[in-house]
Scaffold this motif. Sequence first.
Motif, PDB file in Angstrom:
ATOM      1  N   ALA A 180       0.818  -1.216   0.000  1.00  0.00           N
ATOM      2  CA  ALA A 180       0.000   0.000   0.000  1.00  0.00           C
ATOM      3  C   ALA A 180       0.847   1.259   0.000  1.00  0.00           C
ATOM      4  CB  ALA A 180      -0.931   0.003   1.208  1.00  0.00           C
ATOM      5  N   LEU A 217       2.294   2.489   2.661  1.00  0.00           N
ATOM      6  CA  LEU A 217       1.987   3.182   3.912  1.00  0.00           C
ATOM      7  C   LEU A 217       2.926   2.694   5.007  1.00  0.00           C
ATOM      8  CD1 LEU A 217      -1.906   2.918   3.844  1.00  0.00           C
ATOM      9  CD2 LEU A 217      -0.543   4.958   3.393  1.00  0.00           C
ATOM     10  N   ASP A 266      -8.957   7.503   1.927  1.00  0.00           N
ATOM     11  CA  ASP A 266      -8.008   7.194   0.852  1.00  0.00           C
ATOM     12  C   ASP A 266      -6.989   6.143   1.289  1.00  0.00           C
ATOM     13  OD1 ASP A 266      -9.245   8.951  -0.894  1.00  0.00           O
ATOM     14  OD2 ASP A 266      -7.929  10.621  -0.356  1.00  0.00           O
ATOM     15  N   GLU A 267      -6.481   6.260   2.504  1.00  0.00           N
ATOM     16  CA  GLU A 267      -5.531   5.268   3.014  1.00  0.00           C
ATOM     17  C   GLU A 267      -6.197   3.898   3.149  1.00  0.00           C
ATOM     18  OE1 GLU A 267      -2.509   7.975   5.673  1.00  0.00           O
ATOM     19  OE2 GLU A 267      -4.444   7.421   6.542  1.00  0.00           O
ATOM     20  N   ARG A 304      -8.727   2.813   1.384  1.00  0.00           N
ATOM     21  CA  ARG A 304      -8.904   2.279   0.021  1.00  0.00           C
ATOM     22  C   ARG A 304      -7.597   1.702  -0.519  1.00  0.00           C
ATOM     23  NH1 ARG A 304     -12.684   7.115  -1.829  1.00  0.00           N
ATOM     24  NH2 ARG A 304     -14.664   6.228  -1.180  1.00  0.00           N
ATOM     25  N   LEU A 305      -6.496   2.388  -0.251  1.00  0.00           N
ATOM     26  CA  LEU A 305      -5.182   1.871  -0.662  1.00  0.00           C
ATOM     27  C   LEU A 305      -4.930   0.505  -0.036  1.00  0.00           C
ATOM     28  CD1 LEU A 305      -2.682   4.859  -0.457  1.00  0.00           C
ATOM     29  CD2 LEU A 305      -2.992   3.324  -2.393  1.00  0.00           C
ATOM     30  N   HIS A 314      -7.175  -2.205  -1.675  1.00  0.00           N
ATOM     31  CA  HIS A 314      -6.707  -2.620  -2.996  1.00  0.00           C
ATOM     32  C   HIS A 314      -5.356  -3.329  -2.948  1.00  0.00           C
ATOM     33  CE1 HIS A 314     -10.034  -1.076  -5.263  1.00  0.00           C
ATOM     34  NE2 HIS A 314      -9.939   0.085  -4.639  1.00  0.00           N
ATOM     35  N   SER A 315      -4.578  -3.090  -1.920  1.00  0.00           N
ATOM     36  CA  SER A 315      -3.308  -3.799  -1.810  1.00  0.00           C
ATOM     37  C   SER A 315      -3.516  -5.249  -1.374  1.00  0.00           C
ATOM     38  CB  SER A 315      -2.371  -3.078  -0.848  1.00  0.00           C
ATOM     39  OG  SER A 315      -2.832  -3.179   0.472  1.00  0.00           O
TER      40      SER A 315
END
Length: 92
Positions: A55, A57, A76-77, A79-80, A83-84
Motif C-alpha cells: 500500500a 503506507l 483514501d488510506e 482504500r489503498l 486494494h493492496s
Amino acid sequence: MSTAHHNAQAEFKDPPRRSPDLDVRDLEQRTRLMRIITRLIAASELGSRDIARRAGLPMQKISDLLAGRLEHLSVDELRLLYHSIDPQGTPH
C-alpha cells in the motif's frame, strides 16, 4: 468585562475542538472499510509488513487499523489498503 468578551478570549486561547473527521458519512465509510479490511487481513496469507509495503503506507497505519484507531486513517488510506490486499475488489 462582559461574559461574551470573556468567552471570546477563552476561545482565542483554547479554540473549540473541531474535527472534520467527525463527519458522520465519512466515519461510517471508514468504519465499513475498516471492517472489510481487517477481515481480509485475517483471511490473507500476507503479513502486516507486506500489506504496508504494497500500500505504500507506514507499518504504524496497519497497527492503527488493527487496533481500531480509525481516527488515524483516512478513507483514501483505507482504500489503498483494501486494494493492496484485494486488487480486484471494489469497496462500497
